[in-house]
Design an enzyme around this catalytic site. Structure first.
Site, short mmCIF file in Angstrom:
data_model
loop_
_atom_site.label_atom_id
_atom_site.label_comp_id
_atom_site.label_asym_id
_atom_site.label_seq_id
_atom_site.Cartn_x
_atom_site.Cartn_y
_atom_site.Cartn_z
N ALA A 44 3.51 52.09 -33.31
CA ALA A 44 2.05 52.06 -33.21
C ALA A 44 1.38 53.05 -34.15
O ALA A 44 0.19 52.93 -34.43
CB ALA A 44 1.62 52.35 -31.77
N THR A 45 2.13 54.04 -34.63
CA THR A 45 1.53 55.00 -35.58
C THR A 45 1.73 54.53 -37.02
O THR A 45 1.42 55.26 -37.96
CB THR A 45 2.15 56.40 -35.40
OG1 THR A 45 3.58 56.25 -35.43
CG2 THR A 45 1.74 57.03 -34.09
N TYR B 172 1.47 51.38 -40.19
CA TYR B 172 0.34 50.68 -40.84
C TYR B 172 -0.22 49.57 -39.95
O TYR B 172 -1.39 49.57 -39.61
CB TYR B 172 0.76 50.11 -42.21
CG TYR B 172 -0.42 49.49 -42.87
CD1 TYR B 172 -1.38 50.28 -43.50
CD2 TYR B 172 -0.65 48.12 -42.80
CE1 TYR B 172 -2.53 49.72 -44.05
CE2 TYR B 172 -1.79 47.55 -43.35
CZ TYR B 172 -2.72 48.35 -43.98
OH TYR B 172 -3.85 47.80 -44.50
N ILE B 173 0.60 48.60 -39.55
CA ILE B 173 0.04 47.47 -38.79
C ILE B 173 0.09 47.74 -37.29
O ILE B 173 -0.73 47.21 -36.53
CB ILE B 173 0.73 46.12 -39.16
CG1 ILE B 173 -0.12 44.94 -38.71
CG2 ILE B 173 2.15 46.01 -38.58
CD1 ILE B 173 -1.48 44.83 -39.35
N LYS C 92 -2.21 63.17 -35.63
CA LYS C 92 -2.80 63.64 -34.36
C LYS C 92 -4.12 62.93 -34.05
O LYS C 92 -4.37 62.54 -32.91
CB LYS C 92 -3.04 65.14 -34.46
CG LYS C 92 -2.45 65.91 -33.31
CD LYS C 92 -2.60 67.37 -33.51
CE LYS C 92 -2.15 68.07 -32.24
NZ LYS C 92 -2.04 69.49 -32.44
N LYS D 227 15.47 40.87 -40.99
CA LYS D 227 14.59 40.17 -40.03
C LYS D 227 15.27 38.91 -39.50
O LYS D 227 15.12 38.55 -38.33
CB LYS D 227 13.24 39.84 -40.68
CG LYS D 227 12.36 41.07 -40.87
CD LYS D 227 10.95 40.74 -41.33
CE LYS D 227 10.14 42.02 -41.51
NZ LYS D 227 8.79 41.81 -42.01
N ARG E 224 16.19 38.01 -35.62
CA ARG E 224 15.84 36.73 -34.99
C ARG E 224 17.08 36.13 -34.31
O ARG E 224 17.01 35.67 -33.17
CB ARG E 224 15.33 35.72 -36.04
CG ARG E 224 13.93 35.99 -36.51
CD ARG E 224 13.47 34.87 -37.44
NE ARG E 224 12.09 35.08 -37.84
CZ ARG E 224 11.27 34.11 -38.23
NH1 ARG E 224 11.70 32.87 -38.31
NH2 ARG E 224 10.03 34.37 -38.56
N1 LIG Z 1 2.34 41.14 -44.44
C1 LIG Z 1 2.12 42.26 -45.07
O1 LIG Z 1 1.25 42.37 -45.97
C2 LIG Z 1 2.92 43.47 -44.66
C3 LIG Z 1 2.66 44.72 -45.26
C4 LIG Z 1 3.38 45.83 -44.79
C5 LIG Z 1 4.31 45.71 -43.78
N2 LIG Z 1 4.55 44.48 -43.24
C6 LIG Z 1 5.52 44.32 -42.13
O2 LIG Z 1 4.96 44.93 -40.98
C7 LIG Z 1 5.99 45.54 -40.19
C8 LIG Z 1 5.64 47.01 -39.93
O3 LIG Z 1 5.63 47.68 -41.17
P1 LIG Z 1 4.62 48.89 -41.48
O4 LIG Z 1 4.59 49.05 -42.97
O5 LIG Z 1 3.35 48.68 -40.72
O6 LIG Z 1 5.43 50.10 -40.84
P2 LIG Z 1 5.24 51.65 -41.16
O7 LIG Z 1 3.85 51.94 -41.60
O8 LIG Z 1 6.36 52.09 -42.05
O9 LIG Z 1 5.43 52.32 -39.74
C9 LIG Z 1 6.67 52.44 -39.13
C10 LIG Z 1 6.46 52.84 -37.70
O10 LIG Z 1 7.76 52.96 -37.10
C11 LIG Z 1 7.83 54.25 -36.45
N3 LIG Z 1 9.20 54.74 -36.46
C12 LIG Z 1 9.96 55.09 -37.53
N4 LIG Z 1 11.16 55.53 -37.13
C13 LIG Z 1 11.17 55.46 -35.78
C14 LIG Z 1 12.12 55.79 -34.79
N5 LIG Z 1 13.31 56.28 -35.12
N6 LIG Z 1 11.79 55.59 -33.49
C15 LIG Z 1 10.57 55.10 -33.14
N7 LIG Z 1 9.61 54.78 -34.05
C16 LIG Z 1 9.92 54.96 -35.33
C17 LIG Z 1 6.92 55.13 -37.29
O11 LIG Z 1 6.58 56.26 -36.52
P3 LIG Z 1 6.20 57.69 -37.16
O12 LIG Z 1 4.70 57.72 -37.17
O13 LIG Z 1 6.82 58.63 -36.18
O14 LIG Z 1 6.80 57.76 -38.53
C18 LIG Z 1 5.76 54.18 -37.51
O15 LIG Z 1 4.94 54.12 -36.38
C19 LIG Z 1 7.30 45.36 -40.98
O16 LIG Z 1 8.02 44.27 -40.45
C20 LIG Z 1 6.83 45.04 -42.39
O17 LIG Z 1 7.75 44.22 -43.10
C21 LIG Z 1 3.86 43.36 -43.64
#
Ligand SMILES: NC(=O)c1ccc[n+]([C@@H]2O[C@H](COP(=O)([O-])OP(=O)(O)OC[C@H]3O[C@@H](n4cnc5c(N)ncnc54)[C@H](OP(=O)(O)O)[C@@H]3O)[C@@H](O)[C@H]2O)c1
Length: 304
Positions: A11-12, A14-15, A44, A131, A135
Site C-alpha cells: 500500500a505504500t 506506487y499503485i 510517514k 506473474k 497465476r
Molecule cells: N501498468 C502500469 O503502468 C504499471 C506501472 C508500474 C507498476 N505496475 C505494476 O503494479 C504492481 C505494483 O508495482 P509498483 O511499482 O506500484 O510497486 P512499488 O512502488 O515498487 O511498491 C512496492 C510495495 O511493496 C512493498 N514491499 C516491498 N518489499 C516488501 C516486503 N518485504 N514486505 C512487504 N511489503 C514490501 C513496498 O513497501 P515499502 O514502502 O516498505 O518499500 C511498497 O509498498 C506490479 O505488479 C507492477 O508490475 C504497473
C-alpha cells in the site's frame, strides 16, 4: 451482507496507495501491511493520510509468515500491490492464504497487461514469467481470485514519456517506440483503485480477469504525443526508435536491462494490450457503468 474486510500489501507503493484509499473510500474496513522500517521513513505523511482515511496499519513483512498469518486472520479479501522484485515472494502469501482457508478473494500483483497473452519472444516471456508463475500457483492452490489487467497507468506513463518536456528548462524532444501507430490502453490511477475494489465482492469477477479498457483511452503513442502538444501549445521533435532496434535489444541485453525494451516492444510494437477478450475476461466498463473513467486528456491537465 456487509462489506468485505480488505488487506492491501504494497500500500505504500506506487499503485498500492490508490487501491488502499479506494477500499476505504468505498466503505471497506481496510488494513495495510507495512514493514516496520517504513513506518519511520519519508512515507510517514502517506501513512498519516491512510490513518486519516480510517485505514488500519498492521506491521509485517511478506517474508515473515507470522505477521502475514496474523494479518490474514483480520480480513476476507487480500490484494497484493507488491513491486516487481517481490512478485515471487507472493508464493509465501499463497501458502498462508491456503493455510488459513477463509480468504474469499485474492488479487495478486498484476495491474498491467494479460501476462499469459504477451508476445512469445523469449525476453518478453521471461520478464512476465513471475506473474505467470503466481497465476499458476493460485490456480493450483484453488484460491478464489481475480486478476486485474489495468494496462498503463496514465500519470506513470505520461511522466515517463514526457519527463524531459516537464523538467525546467523543458526539452522539445520526445522518444517514440516503433512507428507510434500501435494502440495501447491507459487508465488513471484513481480509476485502477476504484475498479479493483468494485471487483472484490462481485461474483461476476470470481476466477476471472478484470480487464480495464476505457474506450476513450485506447491511444497510439502518436496520439498521446499529439494530446500533450495541444496542452503545451507547440509541437515536439520526435525521435522514433525503430521496432527492429528494440527487437535486437531483446536478444542482446542482459536481465534486468532488458525489462524496459521488453515492455516497450510488447506494448508499443506488438500491441499486446489489445488482446482478444475470451470467456475468462470481464470488462470493468461493462460491469461498472457508474464508474466514469478519466480520459487521458483530462488526466494530462493535472500533469502539464
Ligand atoms: N501498468 C502500469 O503502468 C504499471 C506501472 C508500474 C507498476 N505496475 C505494476 O503494479 C504492481 C505494483 O508495482 P509498483 O511499482 O506500484 O510497486 P512499488 O512502488 O515498487 O511498491 C512496492 C510495495 O511493496 C512493498 N514491499 C516491498 N518489499 C516488501 C516486503 N518485504 N514486505 C512487504 N511489503 C514490501 C513496498 O513497501 P515499502 O514502502 O516498505 O518499500 C511498497 O509498498 C506490479 O505488479 C507492477 O508490475 C504497473
Amino acid at each position: 451482507m456487509g462489506k468485505s474486510r480488505v488487506l492491501v500489501l504494497g500500500a505504500t507503493g506506487y499503485i498500492g496507495k490508490y487501491i488502499a484509499k479506494a477500499s476505504a473510500q468505498l466503505g471497506h474496513p481496510t488494513f495495510i501491511l507495512v514493514r516496520p522500517a517504513t513506518l519511520d521513513s519519508s512515507k510517514k505523511e502517506l501513512l498519516n493520510s491512510f490513518t486519516a482515511a480510517g485505514i488500519t496499519i498492521l506491521h509485517g513483512d511478506i517474508g515473515d509468515k507470522e505477521s502475514i498469518v496474523a494479518a490474514l486472520k483480520q480480513v476476507d479479501v487480500v490484494i497484493s500491490a507488491l513491486g516487481m522484485p517481490q512478485l515471487l515472494d507472493q508464493l509465501n502469501l499463497i501458502k498462508a492464504i491456503k493455510e488459513v482457508g477463509h480468504i474469499k478473494r485474492f488479487l495478486p500483483s498484476e495491474f498491467g497487461t494479460d501476462v499469459e497473452r504477451v508476445s512469445k519472444i523469449k525476453a518478453i516471456q521471461s520478464v512476465f514469467h513471475p506473474k505467470v508463475e503466481i497465476r499458476n500457483a493460485i490456480r493450483e492452490a484453488g484460491i478464489p481470485y481475480t486478476f486485474v489487467s489495468s494496462n498503463g497507468f496514465i500519470a506513470y506513463c505520461a511522466s515517463f514519456f514526457f519527463k524531459e518536456n516537464l523538467q525546467v528548462p523543458p526539452s522539445d524532444k520526445v522518444t517514440i517506440f516503433g512507428d507510434g501507430n500501435v494502440k495501447a490502453i491507459f487508465v488513471a490511477e484513481d480509476d485502477v483503485g476504484l475498479a479493483t475494489i468494485k471487483a472484490i465482492d462481485d461474483p461476476r469477477t470470481l476466477n476471472k480477469q478484470l480487464v480495464i479498457r476505457p474506450k476513450t483511452n485506447i491511444l497510439s503513442l502518436n496520439e498521446v504525443v499529439e494530446l500533450f502538444e495541444k496542452k503545451i501549445g507547440h509541437n515536439l521533435e520526435k525521435n522514433y526508435i525503430p521496432a527492429s532496434v528494440i527487437r535486437a535489444q531483446l536478444d542482446e541485453l542482459p536481465f534486468p536491462d532488458v525489462i524496459f525494451p521488453a515492455f516497450a516492444f510488447s506494448v508499443f510494437v506488438n500491441g499486446d494490450n489489445l488482446f482478444e477478450l475470451g470467456p475468462e475476461d470481464v470488462q470493468a466498463t461493462e460491469l461498472y457503468p457508474d464508474l466514469e473513467f478519466t480520459t487521458f486528456s483530462s488526466a494530462l491537465d493535472t500533469i502539464v
